[in-house]
Write a protein that holds these residues in place. Sequence first.
Motif, PDB file in Angstrom:
ATOM      1  N   ALA A 142      -0.256  10.811 -11.301  1.00  0.00           N
ATOM      2  CA  ALA A 142       0.675  11.246 -12.343  1.00  0.00           C
ATOM      3  C   ALA A 142       2.074  11.522 -11.824  1.00  0.00           C
ATOM      4  CB  ALA A 142       0.128  12.502 -13.040  1.00  0.00           C
ATOM      5  N   ASP A 143       2.201  11.802 -10.542  1.00  0.00           N
ATOM      6  CA  ASP A 143       3.497  12.191  -9.991  1.00  0.00           C
ATOM      7  C   ASP A 143       4.023  11.072  -9.085  1.00  0.00           C
ATOM      8  OD1 ASP A 143       5.431  14.636  -9.439  1.00  0.00           O
ATOM      9  OD2 ASP A 143       4.989  13.723  -7.484  1.00  0.00           O
ATOM     10  N   THR A 144       5.190  10.539  -9.401  1.00  0.00           N
ATOM     11  CA  THR A 144       5.748   9.419  -8.634  1.00  0.00           C
ATOM     12  C   THR A 144       6.029   9.803  -7.199  1.00  0.00           C
ATOM     13  OG1 THR A 144       6.755   8.531 -10.649  1.00  0.00           O
ATOM     14  CG2 THR A 144       7.618   7.738  -8.545  1.00  0.00           C
ATOM     15  N   SER A 145       6.547  11.012  -6.987  1.00  0.00           N
ATOM     16  CA  SER A 145       6.862  11.453  -5.629  1.00  0.00           C
ATOM     17  C   SER A 145       5.604  11.530  -4.767  1.00  0.00           C
ATOM     18  CB  SER A 145       7.558  12.814  -5.671  1.00  0.00           C
ATOM     19  OG  SER A 145       7.801  13.288  -4.370  1.00  0.00           O
ATOM     20  N   SER A 146       4.535  12.110  -5.303  1.00  0.00           N
ATOM     21  CA  SER A 146       3.279  12.190  -4.554  1.00  0.00           C
ATOM     22  C   SER A 146       2.717  10.799  -4.262  1.00  0.00           C
ATOM     23  CB  SER A 146       2.248  13.017  -5.329  1.00  0.00           C
ATOM     24  OG  SER A 146       2.588  14.381  -5.320  1.00  0.00           O
ATOM     25  N   LYS A 147       2.845   9.893  -5.248  1.00  0.00           N
ATOM     26  CA  LYS A 147       2.355   8.529  -5.040  1.00  0.00           C
ATOM     27  C   LYS A 147       3.102   7.848  -3.896  1.00  0.00           C
ATOM     28  CE  LYS A 147       3.834   5.166  -7.461  1.00  0.00           C
ATOM     29  NZ  LYS A 147       4.211   4.253  -8.561  1.00  0.00           N
ATOM     30  N   GLN A 148       4.415   7.987  -3.862  1.00  0.00           N
ATOM     31  CA  GLN A 148       5.211   7.375  -2.804  1.00  0.00           C
ATOM     32  C   GLN A 148       4.896   7.995  -1.444  1.00  0.00           C
ATOM     33  OE1 GLN A 148       6.938   4.660  -3.007  1.00  0.00           O
ATOM     34  NE2 GLN A 148       6.494   4.519  -5.211  1.00  0.00           N
ATOM     35  N   ASN A 149       4.659   9.295  -1.418  1.00  0.00           N
ATOM     36  CA  ASN A 149       4.275   9.947  -0.162  1.00  0.00           C
ATOM     37  C   ASN A 149       2.960   9.378   0.360  1.00  0.00           C
ATOM     38  OD1 ASN A 149       6.416  11.757   0.277  1.00  0.00           O
ATOM     39  ND2 ASN A 149       5.560  13.248  -1.167  1.00  0.00           N
ATOM     40  N   CYS A 150       2.000   9.168  -0.543  1.00  0.00           N
ATOM     41  CA  CYS A 150       0.706   8.614  -0.136  1.00  0.00           C
ATOM     42  C   CYS A 150       0.861   7.183   0.376  1.00  0.00           C
ATOM     43  CB  CYS A 150      -0.274   8.654  -1.295  1.00  0.00           C
ATOM     44  SG  CYS A 150      -0.843  10.310  -1.734  1.00  0.00           S
ATOM     45  N   LEU A 151       1.648   6.366  -0.329  1.00  0.00           N
ATOM     46  CA  LEU A 151       1.825   4.977   0.082  1.00  0.00           C
ATOM     47  C   LEU A 151       2.520   4.880   1.434  1.00  0.00           C
ATOM     48  CD1 LEU A 151       2.803   3.257  -3.293  1.00  0.00           C
ATOM     49  CD2 LEU A 151       0.750   2.823  -1.929  1.00  0.00           C
ATOM     50  N   MET A 152       3.538   5.696   1.639  1.00  0.00           N
ATOM     51  CA  MET A 152       4.255   5.650   2.917  1.00  0.00           C
ATOM     52  C   MET A 152       3.338   6.073   4.063  1.00  0.00           C
ATOM     53  SD  MET A 152       7.793   7.578   4.017  1.00  0.00           S
ATOM     54  CE  MET A 152       8.667   6.762   2.675  1.00  0.00           C
ATOM     55  N   ALA A 153       2.565   7.133   3.844  1.00  0.00           N
ATOM     56  CA  ALA A 153       1.650   7.598   4.885  1.00  0.00           C
ATOM     57  C   ALA A 153       0.585   6.550   5.175  1.00  0.00           C
ATOM     58  CB  ALA A 153       1.006   8.913   4.459  1.00  0.00           C
ATOM     59  N   ALA A 154       0.055   5.913   4.136  1.00  0.00           N
ATOM     60  CA  ALA A 154      -0.977   4.881   4.329  1.00  0.00           C
ATOM     61  C   ALA A 154      -0.420   3.683   5.091  1.00  0.00           C
ATOM     62  CB  ALA A 154      -1.542   4.448   2.976  1.00  0.00           C
ATOM     63  N   ARG A 155       0.823   3.279   4.774  1.00  0.00           N
ATOM     64  CA  ARG A 155       1.430   2.158   5.505  1.00  0.00           C
ATOM     65  C   ARG A 155       1.605   2.509   6.978  1.00  0.00           C
ATOM     66  NH1 ARG A 155       5.050   1.999   0.865  1.00  0.00           N
ATOM     67  NH2 ARG A 155       4.445   0.290  -0.545  1.00  0.00           N
ATOM     68  N   ASN A 156       2.005   3.746   7.256  1.00  0.00           N
ATOM     69  CA  ASN A 156       2.147   4.166   8.656  1.00  0.00           C
ATOM     70  C   ASN A 156       0.811   4.070   9.382  1.00  0.00           C
ATOM     71  OD1 ASN A 156       4.864   4.750   8.273  1.00  0.00           O
ATOM     72  ND2 ASN A 156       4.496   6.922   7.869  1.00  0.00           N
ATOM     73  N   MET A 157      -0.268   4.440   8.702  1.00  0.00           N
ATOM     74  CA  MET A 157      -1.583   4.460   9.340  1.00  0.00           C
ATOM     75  C   MET A 157      -2.077   3.074   9.692  1.00  0.00           C
ATOM     76  SD  MET A 157      -3.346   7.393   6.986  1.00  0.00           S
ATOM     77  CE  MET A 157      -4.982   7.213   7.673  1.00  0.00           C
ATOM     78  N   VAL A 158      -1.772   2.075   8.870  1.00  0.00           N
ATOM     79  CA  VAL A 158      -2.277   0.725   9.139  1.00  0.00           C
ATOM     80  C   VAL A 158      -1.305  -0.118   9.961  1.00  0.00           C
ATOM     81  CG1 VAL A 158      -3.702   0.755   7.076  1.00  0.00           C
ATOM     82  CG2 VAL A 158      -1.398  -0.223   6.960  1.00  0.00           C
ATOM     83  N   SER A 159      -0.013   0.273   9.996  1.00  0.00           N
ATOM     84  CA  SER A 159       0.943  -0.487  10.808  1.00  0.00           C
ATOM     85  C   SER A 159       0.843  -0.130  12.276  1.00  0.00           C
ATOM     86  CB  SER A 159       2.374  -0.234  10.311  1.00  0.00           C
ATOM     87  OG  SER A 159       2.760   1.100  10.550  1.00  0.00           O
ATOM     88  N   LEU A 160       0.438   1.125  12.570  1.00  0.00           N
ATOM     89  CA  LEU A 160       0.163   1.550  13.949  1.00  0.00           C
ATOM     90  C   LEU A 160       1.382   1.440  14.859  1.00  0.00           C
ATOM     91  CD1 LEU A 160      -3.208  -0.378  14.208  1.00  0.00           C
ATOM     92  CD2 LEU A 160      -2.979   2.077  13.881  1.00  0.00           C
ATOM     93  N   GLY A 161       2.560   1.488  14.270  1.00  0.00           N
ATOM     94  CA  GLY A 161       3.761   1.394  15.090  1.00  0.00           C
ATOM     95  C   GLY A 161       3.872   0.089  15.849  1.00  0.00           C
ATOM     96  N   GLY A 162       3.194  -0.951  15.358  1.00  0.00           N
ATOM     97  CA  GLY A 162       3.249  -2.241  16.035  1.00  0.00           C
ATOM     98  C   GLY A 162       2.322  -2.363  17.226  1.00  0.00           C
ATOM     99  N   VAL A 163       1.478  -1.359  17.486  1.00  0.00           N
ATOM    100  CA  VAL A 163       0.555  -1.396  18.622  1.00  0.00           C
ATOM    101  C   VAL A 163      -0.562  -2.403  18.341  1.00  0.00           C
ATOM    102  CG1 VAL A 163      -1.097  -0.063  19.983  1.00  0.00           C
ATOM    103  CG2 VAL A 163       1.054   0.985  19.264  1.00  0.00           C
ATOM    104  N   ASN A 164      -0.889  -3.198  19.335  1.00  0.00           N
ATOM    105  CA  ASN A 164      -1.974  -4.178  19.218  1.00  0.00           C
ATOM    106  C   ASN A 164      -3.301  -3.492  19.532  1.00  0.00           C
ATOM    107  OD1 ASN A 164      -3.703  -6.330  19.226  1.00  0.00           O
ATOM    108  ND2 ASN A 164      -2.600  -7.532  20.753  1.00  0.00           N
ATOM    109  N   LEU A 165      -4.140  -3.329  18.508  1.00  0.00           N
ATOM    110  CA  LEU A 165      -5.401  -2.611  18.694  1.00  0.00           C
ATOM    111  C   LEU A 165      -6.336  -3.297  19.676  1.00  0.00           C
ATOM    112  CD1 LEU A 165      -6.394  -1.379  15.120  1.00  0.00           C
ATOM    113  CD2 LEU A 165      -5.608  -0.011  17.052  1.00  0.00           C
ATOM    114  N   GLN A 166      -6.223  -4.612  19.809  1.00  0.00           N
ATOM    115  CA  GLN A 166      -7.126  -5.322  20.713  1.00  0.00           C
ATOM    116  C   GLN A 166      -6.868  -4.966  22.182  1.00  0.00           C
ATOM    117  OE1 GLN A 166      -6.632  -9.451  19.655  1.00  0.00           O
ATOM    118  NE2 GLN A 166      -8.188  -9.323  18.051  1.00  0.00           N
ATOM    119  N   GLU A 167      -5.737  -4.346  22.462  1.00  0.00           N
ATOM    120  CA  GLU A 167      -5.416  -3.938  23.827  1.00  0.00           C
ATOM    121  C   GLU A 167      -5.693  -2.457  24.061  1.00  0.00           C
ATOM    122  OE1 GLU A 167      -1.393  -4.959  24.666  1.00  0.00           O
ATOM    123  OE2 GLU A 167      -1.567  -7.010  23.939  1.00  0.00           O
TER     124      GLU A 167
END
Length: 617
Positions: free
Chosen positions: A512-537
């Motif tokens: 219901a809240d746009t600000s909370s939704k954007q906070n969740c999306l930004m945090a989720a993107r950070n979690m899966v992008s991993l700062g560009g770290v290659n997980l296989q290494e």
Amino acid sequence: MIAESSRGSSSGPSRTSKPLKRGRACMNCRCVLLKCDGVKPICGPCRRHPKDDECEYSDGPGRSRTKVLEDTVTRLEARLQELENPEATTPSVTLHDPYNFRDTQRPSKSPPLFIPETIPFGPLSPFSPTSTSSSLPSGRHWNTFSALEAMTESTGSSGSSTSPTRRFASSPFLGAEEPSFLLIQNLLDKFLPHAAEFGFFLHAPTFRASTLLSFPFGHSSRPSPALLSVVYLWGVHFSQSEALLLQEHAFLSRAVGHIATDMLGTHPKRVIHTLQAEILLAYYFFRTGRFLEAKWRTGAAVSLALGSGLHKIRSSNLSAPSTIGLMQEVAVSLHEPQDNLEEGERINGFWTVFMLHKVITVSLEPPSNVCGALEAPGMQIDTPWPLDVSNYNDGLLNPELRGSSTVRNFLGNFPVDPRAGDSTTAMAVKASVLFHRAAHLTGQWTPNMQQREFQAFAAAFQSVNRLIESFRSLLPPLSHIEVTDPTIRTLLMTHALADAATIKLHGIFAYADTSSKQNCLMAARNMVSLGGVNLQEIGYMNPIMGTLWMIACHVFIDEISRVRLINSSWPPQGSETSEEELMESLRSGLTALSLYSEDSALTRYQLTKVQEAFSAI
């Protein structure tokens, strides 16, 4: 006359013809060796001497009851012979274990991602968090193991009758208390490089050196039997040897047995070493999907840490020394640490238990139950924040350092020494505190709160939100850390815990809240992008990472569902995130889960649940 003629014609052949064939006699006459006249449906002897069993012929249109019983007896006798002599006969039915993953070749790659390009919109509401409730996995299914049992031979009742040898899986160190020296070295090499990710808080070089000493198992100069047994178990778990993996359950049985008895022994470090063993075993059960045992071991570790007073190390508040219990009318308590390293291991031991408790509680308990012994009323933690264990030998533990209300001060944002709590280990613990605090606060939310309750909740919400944002700003960027740096895995987890805390806090309002939704999306993107770290290494990571990636993936799935509903009702809005962008982020999260799902029952289960949630929209 007709009756007499019939009777004569019927009885005539028995006197004048050839003798009756054996197959034409009824079954009753055959059983008692009577001469049967073959008259049907009831022969002469059965008519003259009626019996409970009906007169039956073996050459009838169907199998007689007697014939069926005879066949059954024959079949049972053959099966009995087969069971008594398994190697001398060919089994009539060969069974296989459907859960025996070791019978097939170990897969060389992770399971393929299942992300359909187009799926019709389903009934899932885009305005409610994706449901993830389902039965939990029971963990790894073991082969037929015989823990620590020798090959036995059973003999029959007579000397001439001997049953074949019954073969069981041989034990990992049959006839000895621990594996061979070369195998111990191999197991240490498998586990120690990844040990910190699974709660190993002791100084690894010192532990390795003491393990390889040429003293017997259980000697006071070596680690305790419980700790050695659990480390060997982890080494087997990480090994690529099929022969060792077949013995994993046997190693587990030995480890559990020693943990149950080591506190009754006299090993000088039995308290700290048993604590370390409990932590490692809890993470083992968590990783293998045996959640009830993981929770039980976590509770045992918390009790041992509190009972031995590890939460009061260097406390500025005077209190009586804690004791674990009485042994032979003498209180059992920790002796004074002999050096900085021993004291540092105790400090880190407490915070390792603390962090384990936080991640296990949030991962395995419903939001309304996210609490525990470490949050009980009156519980005060005075132990100072931990250093990285290698720093204690460098004299970085200030002799004058004292602690008081360590966690409470952090959550209250009270001013403290800016140099305290900035180690990699301490930052990971703080991130787990925020993750747990956000989940706990969310569990208290109800839409029908009274005004006063809502005001208190809103104030706590804003306080935790500011704390998360402040904490995240202090974390070193992942892009600045070399992939070969041993701290990279801990920093990855720390960033992910902070981002997951944001999602936990804002997730209930994101619909219901746009600000909370954007906070969740930004945090989720950070979690899966991993700062560009290659997980296989990277190598092995803390099992909590699967839970965190799962949280991020559900954010994308919920948003994809919402975007599809909006686009089906109104023209696409330019401000909305496109479905393709969301799909790309979801693929990144699924890739991370898939990579770690090959040898982790927990991550494999989480990957399946995310795929099912996506398929439902």
